[in-house]
Design an enzyme around this catalytic site. Structure first.
Site, short mmCIF file in Angstrom:
data_model
loop_
_atom_site.label_atom_id
_atom_site.label_comp_id
_atom_site.label_asym_id
_atom_site.label_seq_id
_atom_site.Cartn_x
_atom_site.Cartn_y
_atom_site.Cartn_z
N GLU A 1 0.85 -1.20 0.00
CA GLU A 1 0.00 0.00 0.00
C GLU A 1 0.88 1.25 0.00
O GLU A 1 0.56 2.26 0.62
CB GLU A 1 -0.94 0.02 1.21
CG GLU A 1 -1.86 -1.17 1.33
CD GLU A 1 -3.04 -1.11 0.36
OE1 GLU A 1 -3.48 -0.01 0.05
OE2 GLU A 1 -3.48 -2.18 -0.11
N ASP B 1 5.32 2.10 -0.51
CA ASP B 1 6.57 1.99 0.25
C ASP B 1 6.70 3.18 1.20
O ASP B 1 6.48 4.33 0.82
CB ASP B 1 7.72 1.99 -0.77
CG ASP B 1 9.07 2.08 -0.09
OD1 ASP B 1 9.56 1.03 0.32
OD2 ASP B 1 9.59 3.20 0.06
#
Lengths: 783, 783
Positions: free
Chosen positions: A564, A566
């Site tokens: 979702e 980095d």
């Protein structure tokens, strides 16, 4: 008579030496005496006028480094001391001198003289040992068992649970009850395929309870309440993370994309079945070649007006969809993000519904499905890869809330700006990020509950001759766990605030909410990695066993730092949002204007250092919330203006935006984290200010102080470097953190009880007993 | 004519607007204009006297925030700009103004006037965008492919390998060759039992090569060379860590205990078979209830003079041996540590050889064996639990090098001091700790090799309109990986020094060597955890796949922080050793004397701050090794004397040693780590000073600078707090670290090549290609 008995006999006969036996033993017990030490002792003996020459001479011989006693002589001395000493009252063992005097007394010989007492004291001094402790250790062959002291809490954990559960207490309780059913039991014996089926079964149970569809409109089986859905997700995160992620993929990402990117016709056709898990699906965004950089995805959706179809195609192997949850085994339909192409022109990334399997679970023609294979964790999630070979889907399958393609190929959108359209579509990810932050938080709480309960039970080492003490008695143990416990409360309050802002967001503050979600996800997931690592190490070998859950939690949640979004990439987005005040946050090319504005504003120095602040070290100041807030605001503000100045210099020197930003990356990450911490601090303060239940004020107050001071301590390098703290204040903060730790330690079991983690979710045997297969009653102390 | 074509036609007709199209597009492309921005633009337009009123009016309408253009209008503008702009030479695209002027030129109409050019420039300024970049981005529909730039090294990695391999190059090369055989291939498809058998098979192959017995005397199949054995272990650590641990348990711990605690009769009876792995065995020290606290182990060995046997017994379930490698499946004989009891008296912990399985692998009578079950990692090692129910073994089975029991039960020992005897026996663990430090180091090197090779290949994001850039171009990426690469060299030099000291140790410096081993093990294992975590995150989703090795390395090596001694416990031992100058280091009870001495010495302030040091920020000073060494010495010395002072105060206030030490635990841990870092720094400096190959001086010099400055930067809080650094110097250090990173980055591929990790040990597909199942040639840039 054996040799041993001879030695004993000799020692007992030698009355004048009897009082000195403990000293002699201790002098040698710890290793050879150095010449230096021996000389000191010999000098002390020689100077003891009170002893007769014969005694001095014999004592000197027993303490001669050139002729150390033998093993058997030492052993005999110890035996004598122990046998006799054991009969002495506790009060007569306070030092080696007293112990020696007592021994002589027991022998039936005349009591030791005043001169002898003086000599004993002098020698004890010369040995440089803590006499009372040595004496206690000497007389202890096996440590005494520990006596358990019950913890007295000054608050009721159940009231704290009510506070934490908040508005969604009812649905959280329902999830706890569902999870408490026997079927929700961790299974370490399953292979990967069986585990995936187990997770699917669990997911079906939750769907059957209506928990998956809560965010959908009532006509499709839901409650139209995203808040409830998030609360469910947070609570599920106390159980298996594979289930959580599978649940999130199906109902949050896949379901969310249909709900939010689709229109009524998609809702009607899919949502009900999707919510009942009759239509398992995927959210196919990431590609092997492009994860963080979504704008450069390479999958193409080419419109063919002749057939009114889109042709979904994977140009090269690197462009296949990758890490797609639900793809390897169970998914039937996928929301596929692809570059829309009409008549040779590109319109950017859009979402399409692409069937990938038939009703029997076989891949459809043109769809190649691979399994990602074993992962660090989350092996109950069937992540896969999808390659499309000119797969045709009807025009209707474009999720067309934000963009339409007419039959003739005419493109239109209610959002004219392509950048804004792109990020509005990506908005589906925001809920995912909020959920990941929450999942990480719940996992950290589980780990802390296990480690702290074990740390209170597990004993290791202890004072000389005394019982072993619980690990939680140790300062390093407190340091490793309790600030993280405080953090799990702090993040919890911030998370609740984020959810409220998210549910109430408008066009105006959407970017800011997205920035906060990204920042809190990064903070929370990184803290969880660090927290679980601490928990693992604090549980030693027990922590390494999978049955004790912490290793599993580490493996499962590690990926939260990079999925979702980095963390490092997200924090740069957050920083850019701060630099541009959440306008145009997603493009770097307007940076020049923003940083010039900020760099100019820097001259005004909005937050001033209060000149007495760097030096004040009194507790009332250090525990003052205004100090904490000021410190965190100052840091954020200063990092913002200096980042702007640095970027401006680079741009003025001719660097392009990309190079300038790269040159300041570490600065931007620091800025974003400073922002997140400031928000968390404010939310912790707000939680205390808004507290309705006064009984919780003391415990949360202590916890707050620990968190705030710990965060400042952790970044003292920055505060010192920038003159916000002086050295003595930094030291005072550390000392105060150390002083607060034992206070919070007394609360710790109650603070974790308040999480109300169901027993079968916590599950780790060491949270209930000292070892995996021992009954809860078996404690070191009782053994 | 479609609506789109109409719009285009209209725009093209409207000649006066043509030069402004790029500006109009950019104004809207990124989102709605704010009123503030729009007002600024409108003002700029109004002030442009050079434009005629009609043009100003139309331009104003196109930029009116109350009437933004439609999606289709914007799309048409973009199409026009792209179609025309694509035909312009590169030089005519340097700004939006130039691009606009060029478009007008292409239309065949008269060239733009000077007034129009001024207006264009003013508007571009008002938009606050980087015109050249925006222009580039505007004309780029799909990013260009990257061109790979070959890395030019200024050193030969093979020469560096020779340096790293050192005296044991030959045996290291032999191990590399053995490991390069096809049979040494990682197997992700095996279940736990099959994996254990695979590891046993691998272990047998190594034993068959004579690698296990190297430390044993030649008459038992060895080379009598512990140094070679350690070199083998270090090299094996590039492969599967389960194999490594199994190998270490069998030959290092079990073999080492027989070799070092036993006498000739044990050697003759066991060593040859043990070295050929015909006698698999265990090292049974830890118990469920006692891991770190070995002195309080509870297993009892009671001597029975009637039968001349010892009775080995586990008093309570908590006292069973636990986490014993080789116990669950393969072990036949175990070195069991137990409290020796003779005639009701305790003689402390001793080691006994206890058969646990018969030749068919069945547990012997009285021996209960359990499996520890799934672990975080190392699942190829069969860790188990051993419970003894009055198991009788002959008197001969006492490993009696340091203590004998005569037939009649008379106890004797060549070491009279029981404390010294205990720690001499525990000395077998020192080799284990050295090995763990080395294993952690090799694992970190493997992780770095994978992450850095991937980071050079993987591209993500890039400048506007340009190719995507390798991850290693990013400062945060360099920050996360390169200091850790430097650390893996630094620790390597210190490790070699430790091994040399260990092999040459005498009675005099044994304690110091043990302290260094404990400290380096703690430092190395913690750094490995942090390094691998960075590597994992730097590889994103690829790092999460087991096939890419990093997750496996994390899981396997995590336990190194707590086994062979918990790091926190070990560091306290190190600190106590420093406080007592390695005498009596293992007992707390002489602490008083030691700290009084040190506290008195503190007044003399042995290391002075050079008054110009805190402020000097020039590169030549910051890169001066004398500065680094002085800083680390100063920190260590100061932590030592302040710890002593703090302990002394507590003791003077009446605290017992245990309480005083607990109160200073965080201080002691900091002291121990400061000591370890100082030693590492010295060894890195010594490696440079002693370098025979001058061609390696530049690369190692850069790496050294990075390491030294990074370590100081990491603890800048301490240095600032204690006045050793001032703020501007701390900032200069950070800036210099940032400046050195790109230098070291150019060396990075060569620096990891120098580790000479066999390809099938490194194995991770992403170390060779961008994705697990793509051929090595497939790179983003080529795709």
């Amino acid at each position: 008579m054996s040799v041993d008995e001879e030695i004993l006999e000799q020692l007992r006969r030698d009355r004048p030496l009897l009082p000195f036996l403990p000293l002699i033993y201790v002098a040698w017990a710890d290793g050879e005496l150095t010449a230096e030490e021996a000389a000191g002792i010999q000098a002390a003996i020689a100077a003891e006028g009170g002893l007769d020459a014969g005694c001095r001479e014999r004592l000197g011989r027993w303490l001669d480094p050139d002729e150390p006693p033998s093993t058997r002589q030492l052993q005999a001395i110890l035996r004598t001391v122990r046998q006799a000493g054991g009969r002495l009252p506790e009060t007569a063992r306070g030092s080696l001198a007293e112990l020696g005097a007592g021994l002589a007394g027991l022998s039936g010989e005349p009591a030791v003289s005043a001169a002898e007492r003086r000599a004993l004291a002098t020698l004890e001094q010369a040995l440089g040992v803590a006499g009372g402790e040595v004496s206690r250790e000497l007389l202890t062959e096996v440590r005494p068992a520990a006596v358990e002291a019950p913890t007295a809490l000054d608050f009721e954990p159940a009231r704290l649970t009510r506070l934490l559960d908040g508005d969604y207490a009812a649905v959280r309780q329902r999830v706890r009850e569902v999870l408490s059913r026997p079927e929700f039991t961790y299974r370490l014996d399953l292979d990967r395929e069986a585990y995936r089926e187990q997770v699917l079964d669990w997911c079906r149970t939750l769907a059957g309870e209506g928990l998956g569809a809560l965010a959908f409109p009532p006509e499709y089986g839901g409650a139209g309440d995203l808040g409830q859905f998030i609360a469910v997700f947070e609570t599920l995160a106390f159980f298996d993370q594979s289930l959580l992620v599978k649940f999130g993929v199906q109902f949050g990402l896949f379901g969310g994309s249909v709900l939010q990117l689709g229109t009524r016709r998609h809702h009607r056709r899919y949502l009900a079945a999707l919510g009942r898990l009759e239509l398992p699906g995927c959210f196919a965004m990431s590609e092997t070649g492009h994860g963080s950089n979504v704008a450069d995805l390479a999958t193409v959706a080419r419109y063919d007006p002749a057939t009114e179809e889109f042709e979904i195609h994977t140009p090269t192997p690197l462009d296949r969809k990758d890490w797609i949850g639900n793809a390897a085994r169970h998914g039937r339909l996928a929301t596929v993000f692809a570059q829309l192409e009409i008549a040779g022109e590109r319109y950017g990334v859009h979402a399409f519904l692409v069937p990938i399997r038939d009703d029997d679970g076989r891949p459809l023609a043109g769809v190649e499905i691979e399994d990602c294979g074993p992962k660090e964790g989350l092996d109950g999630v069937d992540n896969g890869r999808l390659t499309f070979d000119r797969v045709r889907i009807p025009r209707d399958n474009l999720l067309d809330r934000f963009a339409t393609v007419a039959a003739d190929g005419t493109y239109d959108s209610p959002i004219a700006s392509p950048t804004r359209r792109f990020f509005t579509m990506l908005g589906t990810l925001v809920g995912g990020r909020i959920s990941v932050a929450a999942a990480a938080l719940s996992a950290a709480r589980s780990g802390l509950a296990i480690a702290i309960r074990y740390g209170e039970r597990r004993r290791q080492f202890g004072p000389a001759g005394g019982a072993e003490v619980p690990l939680m008695d140790y300062r390093t143990h407190q340091r490793r766990l309790l600030p993280r416990l405080a953090d799990s409360y702090a993040v919890g309050f911030a998370h609740r605030y984020l959810v409220e802002r998210f549910l109430a967001r408008s066009e105006e503050d959407a970017r800011e909410v997205e920035g906060l979600a990204a920042g809190l996800k990064a903070y929370s997931s990184w803290q969880t990695v660090a927290t679980l690592q601490s928990c693992r190490e604090c549980c030693g070998g027990q922590g390494y066993l999978r049955v004790n859950r912490i290793a599993e939690l580490m493996d499962d949640t590690d990926v939260y730092t990079t999925f979702e979004g980095d963390n490092t990439v997200l924090l740069q987005l957050v920083a850019k949002g701060l630099l541009t005040r959440y306008r145009h946050q997603f493009t770097d090319l307007r940076l020049g204007g923003a940083v010039r504005y900020l760099a100019a504003r820097a001259a005004q120095a909005l937050v001033e250092i209060n000149p007495v602040f760097p030096r004040r070290t009194d507790d009332s100041h250090l525990r003052n919330p205004e100090f904490h807030l000021h410190a965190l605001r100052y840091r954020e503000e200063r990092l913002l203006t200096t980042a702007a100045g640095r970027l401006k210099r680079r741009i003025d020197e001719g660097a392009d935006s990309f190079a300038a930003l790269n040159d300041c990356q570490d600065h931007l990450v620091a800025l974003a984290l400073a922002y997140v911490e400031r928000v968390i601090l404010e939310r912790f303060q707000a939680a205390l200010a808004g507290l309705e239940d006064d009984s919780l004020r003391p415990v949360l107050g202590r916890l707050y102080d620990l968190w705030a001071l710990w965060r400042i301590e952790q970044d003292r390098g920055w505060f010192l470097e920038n003159g916000y703290l002086e050295g003595n204040k930094a030291k005072a903060i550390r000392a105060l953190v150390n002083a607060i730790l034992p206070e919070v330690r007394r609360d710790a079991l109650g603070l974790i009880e308040a999480f109300a983690i169901p027993d079968n979710c916590l599950a780790a045997p060491i949270a209930f007993a000292e070892a995996p297969d021992l009954p809860p009653a078996a404690r070191t102390g009782d053994a």
